[in-house]
Design an enzyme around this catalytic site. Sequence first.
Site, PDB file in Angstrom:
ATOM      1  N   HIS A  66     -56.345  85.216  -9.444  1.00  0.00           N
ATOM      2  CA  HIS A  66     -57.457  85.583  -8.554  1.00  0.00           C
ATOM      3  C   HIS A  66     -58.198  84.367  -7.997  1.00  0.00           C
ATOM      4  CE1 HIS A  66     -60.891  85.083 -11.445  1.00  0.00           C
ATOM      5  NE2 HIS A  66     -59.998  85.374 -12.359  1.00  0.00           N
ATOM      6  N   ASP A 183     -61.331  79.032 -13.585  1.00  0.00           N
ATOM      7  CA  ASP A 183     -61.068  80.471 -13.671  1.00  0.00           C
ATOM      8  C   ASP A 183     -61.294  81.031 -12.276  1.00  0.00           C
ATOM      9  OD1 ASP A 183     -60.986  83.159 -14.158  1.00  0.00           O
ATOM     10  OD2 ASP A 183     -62.891  83.244 -15.209  1.00  0.00           O
ATOM     11  N   GLU A 217     -61.323  90.151  -8.879  1.00  0.00           N
ATOM     12  CA  GLU A 217     -61.066  90.233 -10.324  1.00  0.00           C
ATOM     13  C   GLU A 217     -62.347  90.161 -11.129  1.00  0.00           C
ATOM     14  OE1 GLU A 217     -60.251  89.220 -14.434  1.00  0.00           O
ATOM     15  OE2 GLU A 217     -61.413  88.028 -13.022  1.00  0.00           O
ATOM     16  N   GLU A 218     -63.243  89.279 -10.724  1.00  0.00           N
ATOM     17  CA  GLU A 218     -64.451  89.067 -11.530  1.00  0.00           C
ATOM     18  C   GLU A 218     -65.336  90.309 -11.569  1.00  0.00           C
ATOM     19  OE1 GLU A 218     -64.846  86.756 -13.520  1.00  0.00           O
ATOM     20  OE2 GLU A 218     -63.821  84.963 -12.794  1.00  0.00           O
ATOM     21  N   ASP A 238     -54.080  84.107 -15.670  1.00  0.00           N
ATOM     22  CA  ASP A 238     -55.534  83.928 -15.670  1.00  0.00           C
ATOM     23  C   ASP A 238     -55.887  83.059 -16.871  1.00  0.00           C
ATOM     24  OD1 ASP A 238     -58.199  84.158 -14.991  1.00  0.00           O
ATOM     25  OD2 ASP A 238     -58.158  86.337 -14.774  1.00  0.00           O
ATOM     26  N   HIS A 318     -66.645  80.478 -17.583  1.00  0.00           N
ATOM     27  CA  HIS A 318     -67.781  80.996 -16.822  1.00  0.00           C
ATOM     28  C   HIS A 318     -69.002  80.088 -16.948  1.00  0.00           C
ATOM     29  CE1 HIS A 318     -66.309  85.384 -16.083  1.00  0.00           C
ATOM     30  NE2 HIS A 318     -65.449  84.470 -15.705  1.00  0.00           N
TER      31      HIS A 318
HETATM   32 ZN    ZN Z   1     -60.373  84.976 -14.422  1.00  0.00          ZN
END
Ligand code: ZN
Length: 346
Positions: A66, A183, A217-218, A238, A318
């Site tokens: 993603h 990510d 995706e998030e 991922d 994150h």
């Molecule tokens: Zn991810």
Amino acid sequence: MTNRKVDLIKQLVGIPSPSGNTGKVIQFVEKYFQDLGVATKRNRKGGLIATLPGENNQEHRMLTAHVDTLGAMVKEIKPNGRLKLDLIGGFRYNSIEGEYCEIETAAGEIHTGTILMRQTSVHVYQDAGSAERNQDNMEVRIDAKVGSADEVRALGIEVGDFVSFDPRVEETANGFIKSRHLDDKASVAILMEVVRQMVEDNVKLPYTTHFLISNNEEIGYGGNSNISPETVEYLAVDMGAMGDGQSTDEYTVSICVKDASGPYHYGLRKHLVSLAEENQIKYKVDIYPYYGSDASAAIRSGHDIIHGLIGPGIDSSHAFERTHVDSLEETEKLIKKYLMSDLISY
Ligand SMILES: [Zn+2]
């Protein structure tokens, strides 16, 4: 020596793409595939599907990574000229405190700012260190002479404008790559590089293979659609989650066996592990406790597929993410072996 994947990561993280505003980065990836002569199409929600034809066109494979990232939206323009935020994706306010950001107006203008707690100044506020960081006290200080909501609006800034964080990407001489949004732009870069090699080396894949660059995706619904009915196996690429008790690291490919959605397909997991074993690919098997992927989203949305999840290990996900080129390499190796392997029998 420059590493193509690292170069791609740098370009990808340089294009802001919070979930909901991913047009520019999708365009970048689309052009890359088109320049290679790879057929692409976009789905209605803005994701991109690149397809490499294979020997067997009856049974397909799909891989996804993603390009959407965490970000925020202007929730409110405060009377003091600061912006209140609403977060896009799962992260904590303390992971963006002090971060430089960009506000994109609906007209496409960019303004810069800094994300700060209202009572940051230690010379004025006693609780600058201890106050809980939350939506009410975190705000954007815009780099403009504004002291009222009207002055902010005069800049063209409005509720609903997207806010993206400075990726502050950096590559160290010993192979680490640090940035927000590894990510999952690290995995997108790996898929882009794998497709390039397949095309330039004229490799005929055993099965028609789709590469879905997902853009939601998030927020939970990235790669859960546009899966062709012929698709048998679906592999999400991922980030591998690192932390206390985790075996995933920044130097190997992480094979996820279970996350918050439950176990991944046992047969595919065993296939990935044996591919790694047979080819001396350094890997770790792991469980990600608070995690869901586009593969589990696809299963949840009703697709009858064999699903799996692998990816490079990313530290401090994150937040202030980091990985090492070793992890990118091992992930790429496993993907290439996987693409040439037979579908598992089920
Ligand atoms: Zn991810």
